[in-house]
Design an enzyme around this catalytic site. Structure first.
Site, PDB file in Angstrom:
ATOM      1  N   ASP A  46       1.027  -0.971   0.117  1.00 28.94           N
ATOM      2  CA  ASP A  46       0.014  -0.019   0.178  1.00 28.94           C
ATOM      3  C   ASP A  46       0.946   1.182  -0.051  1.00 28.94           C
ATOM      4  OD1 ASP A  46      -2.002  -1.630   0.354  1.00 28.94           O
ATOM      5  OD2 ASP A  46      -1.983  -1.433   2.632  1.00 28.94           O
ATOM      6  N   ASP A  98       1.037   1.144   6.898  1.00 32.74           N
ATOM      7  CA  ASP A  98       0.668  -0.010   7.632  1.00 32.74           C
ATOM      8  C   ASP A  98      -0.225   0.463   8.695  1.00 32.74           C
ATOM      9  OD1 ASP A  98       0.181  -2.162   9.633  1.00 32.74           O
ATOM     10  OD2 ASP A  98       2.251  -3.052   8.818  1.00 32.74           O
ATOM     11  N   ASP A 104       6.323   1.071   6.813  1.00 32.96           N
ATOM     12  CA  ASP A 104       7.792   0.786   6.331  1.00 32.96           C
ATOM     13  C   ASP A 104       8.120   1.628   5.144  1.00 32.96           C
ATOM     14  OD1 ASP A 104       7.533  -1.355   8.135  1.00 32.96           O
ATOM     15  OD2 ASP A 104       6.442  -2.479   6.723  1.00 32.96           O
ATOM     16  N   SER A 352      37.393  22.260  29.288  1.00 36.88           N
ATOM     17  CA  SER A 352      37.143  21.546  30.417  1.00 36.88           C
ATOM     18  C   SER A 352      37.695  22.092  31.822  1.00 36.88           C
ATOM     19  CB  SER A 352      37.514  19.919  30.476  1.00 36.88           C
ATOM     20  OG  SER A 352      37.226  19.235  31.503  1.00 36.88           O
ATOM     21  N   ASP A 632      31.950  18.189  26.301  1.00 36.61           N
ATOM     22  CA  ASP A 632      33.437  18.407  26.698  1.00 36.61           C
ATOM     23  C   ASP A 632      34.135  17.997  25.279  1.00 36.61           C
ATOM     24  OD1 ASP A 632      36.201  18.198  27.606  1.00 36.61           O
ATOM     25  OD2 ASP A 632      35.237  17.823  29.776  1.00 36.61           O
TER      26      ASP A 632
END
Length: 801
Positions: A46, A98, A104, A352, A632
């Site tokens: 479909d 579906d 799908d 950091s 970081d």
């Protein structure tokens, strides 16, 4: 608030320019397909086709579904208004519908509309591969539009488009005394707008939508009591600047009147589009050069005054490393101050843990002009204190209160905000009401180096940091992503933007929330953690290979994807498991709503900083995301070097301060590999086997053949001559030898990044070691400064020729 006016896109700096291009009407006629597989043995597919062109509409259009047919015929036409200066990539996807589960996908196609010519029709037959049976037939036609052209602002990579606003007010018609039980609420939706939808109640203040002017946007109004659509208005049909009244009525509702008014939005941008330095940084550099010239004359004992164009740009590059990096940076800056060299530095970058030291120092506007004994003593007290109180009930209650207030202000909720408050408690006794933009005071007279802090922008899922990581820089003046040439004033970072305009200004964050971003270890995924705990060579080899493939592909004119098989679905499951970031950081994206220029991929600045699997696919890059996901930098390279490699900063000498416990040259070598792959000028990093086995305190790297490449003076964290010397040239007495033993092993060290509390003895050793390693290499530092000055003069002579 600073608003940035349109600039000009000229020369290599790539500043933004208002431009006008032609608009066209793209007609896409989805004809038919054949050879589609059955979804089971008995029943054919479909099938339907979806169409998505994000430069023309936020909506995803779709054909009707043709049921139980392997050779479906749709013969449906869709129209898109496009602009010739944009990178228009149309995505066509074929699905098998579906009703019970998710549809799908059969296959998808990415088609570059820029390959079409105006006035011509083109028929295309798309197949997955030469042997494939599945085939989709589509006809394209491009026609010129005579309507008013759209004005754009672009830096050659990103494009800001015209946008408009729609104000809506809802009123009841007739007597205010209405016996109806309904309050007359309606829901208004404008697809593609920044707001999306609003709920309106009669008699309340108007609501506002912001939307792209050129799109075929529609206002859709639904009655909340019945969910029935009561009104649909094409926004292009509304006269700009005039109020239009429309009545709504329904059986169970009171009669309602809507007042609609559209207005053209501001042309000025709050986002600066440009690859040059902002005005504030240029003014700072002129002031800083006077400080640097005076310091260089003194330390190098120069006879003559330096001319402005002779003054080299010297930068400190500090890596991350938690408390170890923060403590070490204090020691090394103290050494530079003692040698009189700190005033020779124009930039200091951190990542950091080193950003914690920088943020602390810049609370004092004159920190580099003072003795650093005071700040060092203060940080020593924080490093040695007990950290148990950070989780005390009273602290947890305060964290909760501030996080709640932050959410009410409009900031996204994420774990990084809590980490930021915990981190602040680790480093300070009390909350600091200090912001990044406050650091501008420390730069007002050029009295300190300009600080730049680094982070990486990543994807929340599906890609590791090696597959998608973009450098982000934070300075007291601006926050931006150099790859895109897009920056916002630092006080506006975290506010909400759309199409380059400021939508909602939020209060500027306290700097602790930025420190939480700069040292954000918690947005990592399993793949990043695997890299962190292993040798990085395998990841880097894969990254380099991906770069080669990306360079070959460039931007796709046609890309097709196969449907997922059972094997690929299993692979996708494990990919999701490895790449999902369960504690992802979220900051409002200041690039949201911007589009890409048709030639963005060839732009020299974008090319220099591209490095992700998605760079050739603008529909999936950062401007489409509502939020940034910041991490970081250590999960890619533990360095803060990239801001210093921007060509307009013209850095001559980098003092590389490396705080890694494993591999004295490893991270710097990765920087060298990165720059070589990207074509960024950088000296070859080729330490000898002897140096790798027994690294010394200081190593110099330069490229005699490239004046554009900076000289790098590398200071790894090693304990070499400090073992036997308490000061440069001063041998330790036998009873002092224990003070020279500093455990820098990669495991079992008291300075491991997981350690948040040091003993007084350990912190004193680390401060003494790092200060000594600088002071013991005064000759190397002076030699490098002299070489940088000579290279600056040679570069100037070369430029004159």
């Amino acid at each position: 608030m600073r608003l940035h006016l349109p600039w000009c896109w000229r020369g290599s700096e790539g500043m933004a320019l208002p431009t006008t291009g032609s608009s066209s009407l793209l007609s896409v006629r989805v004809l038919k397909a054949h050879g589609f597989p059955s979804k089971d043995i008995l029943t054919p597919s479909d099938s339907y086709v979806s169409l998505w062109l994000p430069t023309a509409s936020s909506q995803e259009f779709r054909t009707r579904t043709v049921r139980n047919c392997r050779n479906p015929v749709w013969n449906q036409t869709f129209h898109f208004r496009i602009h010739s200066h944009l990178k228009n990539l149309l995505e066509l996807k074929v699905f098998d519908q579906d009703l019970m589960t998710k549809d799908d996908p059969i296959f998808s196609v990415l088609f570059d509309v820029g390959t079409l010519k105006v006035g011509e029709s083109q028929w295309k037959s798309f197949t997955l591969n030469p042997q494939g049976k599945e085939e989709l037939e589509v006809e394209f036609r491009l026609q010129s539009l005579s309507a008013c052209p759209e004005h754009l602002i672009t830096n050659g990579v990103l494009v800001a488009r015209e946008f408009s606003s729609l104000d809506i007010q809802l009123q009841k018609i007739g007597s205010i005394q209405d016996n109806s039980e309904s309050d007359g609420r309606v829901e208004a939706l404008v697809s593609g707008s920044y707001e999306g939808s609003h709920t309106l109640t009669p008699g309340t203040s108007p609501v506002r939508f912001h939307f792209p002017t050129c799109w075929e946007s529609e206002l859709s109004v639904k009655l909340q009591s019945t969910s029935q659509e009561a009104l649909k208005v094409p926004l292009r049909s509304l006269p700009s600047g005039h109020t239009v009244r429309v009545s709504l009525s329904a059986k169970e509702e009171p009669a309602l009147m809507m007042q609609l008014k559209t207005e053209k939005g501001p042309e000025e941008l709050a986002v600066r589009l440009g690859f040059g330095l902002c005005d504030e940084e240029q003014v700072f550099l002129k002031k800083r050069k006077q400080v640097v010239a005076k310091a260089l004359k003194q330390v190098l004992q120069l006879q003559d005054e330096l001319q402005e164009d002779e003054i080299p740009v010297v930068a400190i590059m500090a890596t991350g490393g938690g408390i170890r990096a923060m403590t070490s940076l204090f020691g090394q800056l103290s050494g530079l101050k003692e040698l009189g060299l700190l005033d020779c530095v124009s930039y200091i970058t951190g990542a950091s843990g080193s950003t914690w030291a920088m943020a602390s120092l810049y609370e004092d506007p004159d920190w580099s002009q003072k003795d650093l004994a005071g700040p060092t003593t203060a940080v020593r007290a924080q490093v040695t204190k007990s950290k148990l109180s950070v989780l005390a009930p009273s602290r947890l209650q305060r964290y909760r209160k501030e996080l709640k207030e932050r959410a009410q202000q409009g900031y996204p909720s994420c774990f990084t905000n809590l980490w930021a408050l915990l981190n602040e408690a680790l480093l300070h006794d009390e909350p600091h009401n200090y912001k990044l933009s406050d650091q501008q005071e420390a730069l007002e007279h050029g009295q300190n180096p300009l600080p730049i802090y680094c982070a990486l922008n990543t994807k929340e899922k599906n890609l590791s940091t090696f597959e998608f990581g973009e450098w982000v820089e934070f300075s007291p003046y601006e926050v931006g992503i150099p790859k895109y040439g897009a920056f916002v004033p630092s006080e506006l970072f975290g506010s909400q933007f759309f199409m380059g305009r400021l939508m909602k200004r939020l209060p500027e964050s306290r700097i602790c929330f930025l420190e939480g971003i700069w040292s954000n270890l918690y947005a990592a995924n399993l793949q990043d953690s695997l890299y962190w705990s292993s040798e990085p060579d395998q990841f880097w080899d894969r990254w380099a290979q991906d770069q080669i493939i990306l360079d070959k592909e460039e931007t796709p004119s046609l890309k097709m994807e196969e449907p997922p098989s059972t094997t690929s679905k299993i692979a996708k499951f494990f990919t999701d498991l490895l790449t999902r970031r369960p504690l992802a950081e979220a900051s409002h994206n200041f690039l949201h709503g911007l589009h890409f220029h048709q030639d963005y991929f060839q732009h020299p600045h974008f090319s220099a900083w591209k490095g992700t699997k998605l760079d050739g696919y603008p529909n999936q890059l950062t401007p489409v995301e509502p939020y940034l996901c910041l991490l970081d930098v250590g999960y890619f390279i533990n360095t803060s070097c990239p801001p210093l490699l921007i060509p307009t900063r013209q850095v001559d000498l980098i003092l590389s301060l490396d705080y890694n416990l494993q591999g004295a040259f490893q991270q710097l070598e990765l920087v060298g590999r990165y720059c070589q792959q990207q074509g960024i000028p950088f000296p070859p990093i080729t330490p000898s086997p002897e140096d790798k086995a027994l690294p010394q305190e200081c190593h110099i790297f330069s490229d005699p053949e490239s004046l554009a490449a900076p000289v790098v003076l590398h200071f790894p964290l090693v304990n070499d001559s400090f073992r036997n010397h308490s000061a440069p040239g001063v041998q330790r007495e036998p009873e002092e030898l224990a003070a020279g033993e500093v455990n820098l092993a990669s495991s079992g060290s008291p300075y491991h990044y997981t350690k948040v509390t040091y003993s007084e003895e350990d912190v004193d050793k680390l401060l003494s070691l790092t200060r000594y390693n600088i002071c013991n290499n005064q000759e190397h530092l002076l030699q490098a400064l002299g070489e940088a000055m000579q290279r600056r003069r040679q570069r100037n002579r070369q430029g004159e020729q």
